[in-house]
Design an enzyme around this catalytic site. Structure first.
Site, short mmCIF file in Angstrom:
data_model
loop_
_atom_site.label_atom_id
_atom_site.label_comp_id
_atom_site.label_asym_id
_atom_site.label_seq_id
_atom_site.Cartn_x
_atom_site.Cartn_y
_atom_site.Cartn_z
N ASP A 216 -3.55 7.83 -2.97
CA ASP A 216 -2.58 8.80 -2.45
C ASP A 216 -1.17 8.48 -2.93
O ASP A 216 -0.66 7.38 -2.73
CB ASP A 216 -2.65 8.74 -0.91
N HIS A 390 1.64 9.34 5.46
CA HIS A 390 1.31 8.79 4.13
C HIS A 390 2.01 7.45 3.91
O HIS A 390 3.12 7.21 4.38
CB HIS A 390 1.73 9.77 3.04
#
Length: 572
Positions: A216, A390
């Site tokens: 990610d 995130h």
């Protein structure tokens, strides 16, 4: 593990089966992204070994401002349709729209099993019920720690923290080596549900040796560590304490159930009732309570229509609209158009989110309208009212160092995020020849020796969904919509007698000068059309002549033309 629901099922996945695998050794392993590269959203990729394939995620992306009338964007899965017989299943990392939103449009075409956690399956079922209620997919419920053996692939589900419960990474063993897909993650040491990212599983894969790591990239530009979700809870607690005399309205993502849980807990401590506003907010909370992911008593909640009649200091409103979506609960409230809740100087509005790139104008407009209602508004980033789901830069470093892959591909990010994440991997010792910045449709081939190369492409792109219509709208249709938005439309209806003579001309327009505003122009247009149709001709030639004569007149008055639509009406 391996709970199943819906439709007839293939053979049950086992924790460790290890037999019945085809002899595929020596064949290349290929990873093929079909979405999510160079963009935020529309995540989907395929992992192929020999004649077998698994798919990871199938998300959507929301349209840009110039995509007029388009509801959402989904990945072009032509490649998967052509190889449908090779697909063993789709593995879903978590229940956000950018990872599951494409399934209602893609899954019926592929008709393969879906592997996901209980909450994610529940969210997918809700979406399927809206778009394709007659389709009955096969679901396999999995949880962190489970391993699913499918032919050449042995897929291990690994717990990760994110802004939605039950998020997973996948460690995938293949005859060519181990592939790690991190999914969306962060390293929250104090998650709301106590389910931490499984460092041990990642370290174990690192010791075993990871051939390819897919990680990610969303927050690679943010230095340091992403704060814990508990930070937001502490901020909420302070706001509740400081604003005891006000009604508190909190706008956040409907999928952020950890945040919703904190709101419910604090509301109970301060003796406030909660009104849920927004279809998706109500649906997410109802499902999460039903499945046990959110804990709150029934008497905590009140219908939205009762909120205005209660004392302000006894109510919390939890609503959608943190991104300024035009028909969301918060935006309707800010315009004074919400049927149940009217905002005023007794309200404190907390926008618990940061704008997604492209939504800044919508959010700013909403904030201005909220202030005009007399509300006090808390929205600044430094107020600690939102944290990301995130990993930031230091967490990404830790994950790369823990896994130490031979090959690395940054995923889930815009192009600049991918480039910076690739540089980070090189700085941490991943061989430069093993780091790849890829685009949708690229094919990464990997050998057992750890060498990789991007060779060839498959079809990949974007399919636009407009209402119930699904198709490739990028060409003429969007061009027509932009032209209509810029210049409007002019219809010219011509009544024709049996012999083809013109008996009358009627005109109407939208988004262009109306007849009452430009009588002389419309008179000139009518005379030009009549003159153009003096000579006998066929219908197609008549329409062409009408357009040509109208444009000649309009060119003397304006630089741009409206869309001219000729209509022929035969009488008698």
């Amino acid at each position: 593990m391996g709970k199943e629901s819906g439709g007839s099922s293939p053979s049950k996945p086992n924790r460790r089966r290890g037999k019945g695998k085809p002899s595929n050794r020596g064949k290349e392993l290929k990873w093929i992204p079909l979405g999510g590269m160079g963009e935020i959203g529309k995540n989907i990729s395929a992992l192929q070994y020999g004649d077998e394939m698994i798919v990871i995620d199938c998300g959507l992306k929301f349209p840009e401002e110039d995509m007029l009338g388009i509801d959402l964007l989904i990945p072009d899965v032509s490649f998967l349709e052509q190889n449908r017989g090779k697909i063993r299943g789709i593995f879903i990392t978590h229940g956000h729209e950018d990872h599951i939103g494409g399934l209602p449009y893609v899954l019926p075409k592929l008709d393969v099993p879906v592997y996901a956690t209980r909450l994610t399956i529940g969210l997918i079922k809700n979406k399927l019920a809206e778009v394709c209620p007659r389709y009955k997919p096969v679901f396999h419920e999995i949880g962190a720690g489970d391993t699913v053996d499918l032919g050449s692939f042995s897929v291990r589900a690994i717990a990760v923290c994110h802004s939605i419960p039950d998020a997973l990474a996948y460690g995938i063993r293949t005859p060519a080596g181990v592939v790690l897909h991190t999914g969306d993650f962060k390293l929250d040491a104090q998650p709301i549900d106590g389910r931490t990212t499984d460092y041990g599983a990642f370290a174990e894969l690192g010791r075993e040796g990871v051939l390819l790591m897919l990680s990610d990239s969303t927050n690679v530009e943010r230095e340091g560590f992403t704060q814990s979700e508990r930070t937001v809870g502490r901020t909420f607690e302070q706001l509740f304490r400081l604003h005891k005399d006000k009604r508190i309205v909190i706008a956040t993502f409907a999928s952020n159930l950890h945040r919703a849980q904190q709101v419910f807990n604090i509301a109970m401590r301060y003796n406030r009732k909660v009104a849920l506003v927004g279809r998706s907010m109500i649906a997410y909370v109802d499902l999460a309570r039903k499945l046990g992911y959110v804990s709150a008593p029934d008497d905590l909640f009140i219908p939205a229509q009762e909120a205005d009649g209660m004392q302000p200091n006894r109510v919390v409103v939890l609503t959608t609209g943190s991104q300024g979506e035009p028909f969301s609960g918060l935006v309707l409230m800010s315009k004074g158009e919400h049927r149940q809740i009217k905002l005023g100087n007794r309200d404190l509005v907390v926008i618990s989110a940061t704008p997604i790139p492209g939504n800044e104008k919508l959010v700013s407009r909403t904030i201005n309208m909220l202030f005009s209602c007399g509300c006090e508004v808390v929205y600044e980033r430094d107020q600690a009212i939102h944290v990301s789901g995130h990993a930031s830069r230091e967490e990404l470093k830790m994950m790369i160092s823990l896994v130490n892959p031979r090959c690395f591909v940054p995923v889930h990010g815009e192009y600049r995020h991918q480039v910076r994440h690739a540089q980070l991997a090189r700085d941490l010792g991943v061989p430069a020849k093993g780091v790849f910045v890829m685009s949708n449709g690229d094919v990464l081939s990997l050998s057992q020796g750890g060498k990789g190369s991007v060779e060839g492409r498959v079809q990949a792109g974007t399919i636009m969904v407009d209402g119930l219509a699904v198709g490739e709208f990028q060409g003429s249709l969007l061009k027509e919509r932009r032209e209509l938005a810029q210049d409007g439309i002019l219809t010219i209806a011509v009544a024709l007698g049996p012999d083809g003579s013109v008996r009358g001309v009627d005109m109407d327009s939208r988004g262009f000068l109306h007849r009452q505003d430009a009588k002389d122009l419309y008179g000139e247009l009518e005379r030009a059309v009549v003159k153009a149709l003096e000579a006998p001709m066929g219908d197609d030639a008549m329409r062409t002549a009408i357009r040509k004569s109208a444009r000649e007149v309009l060119s003397r008055y304006t630089k741009g033309y409206p869309a001219i639509v000729p209509l022929l009406v035969r009488q008698g």
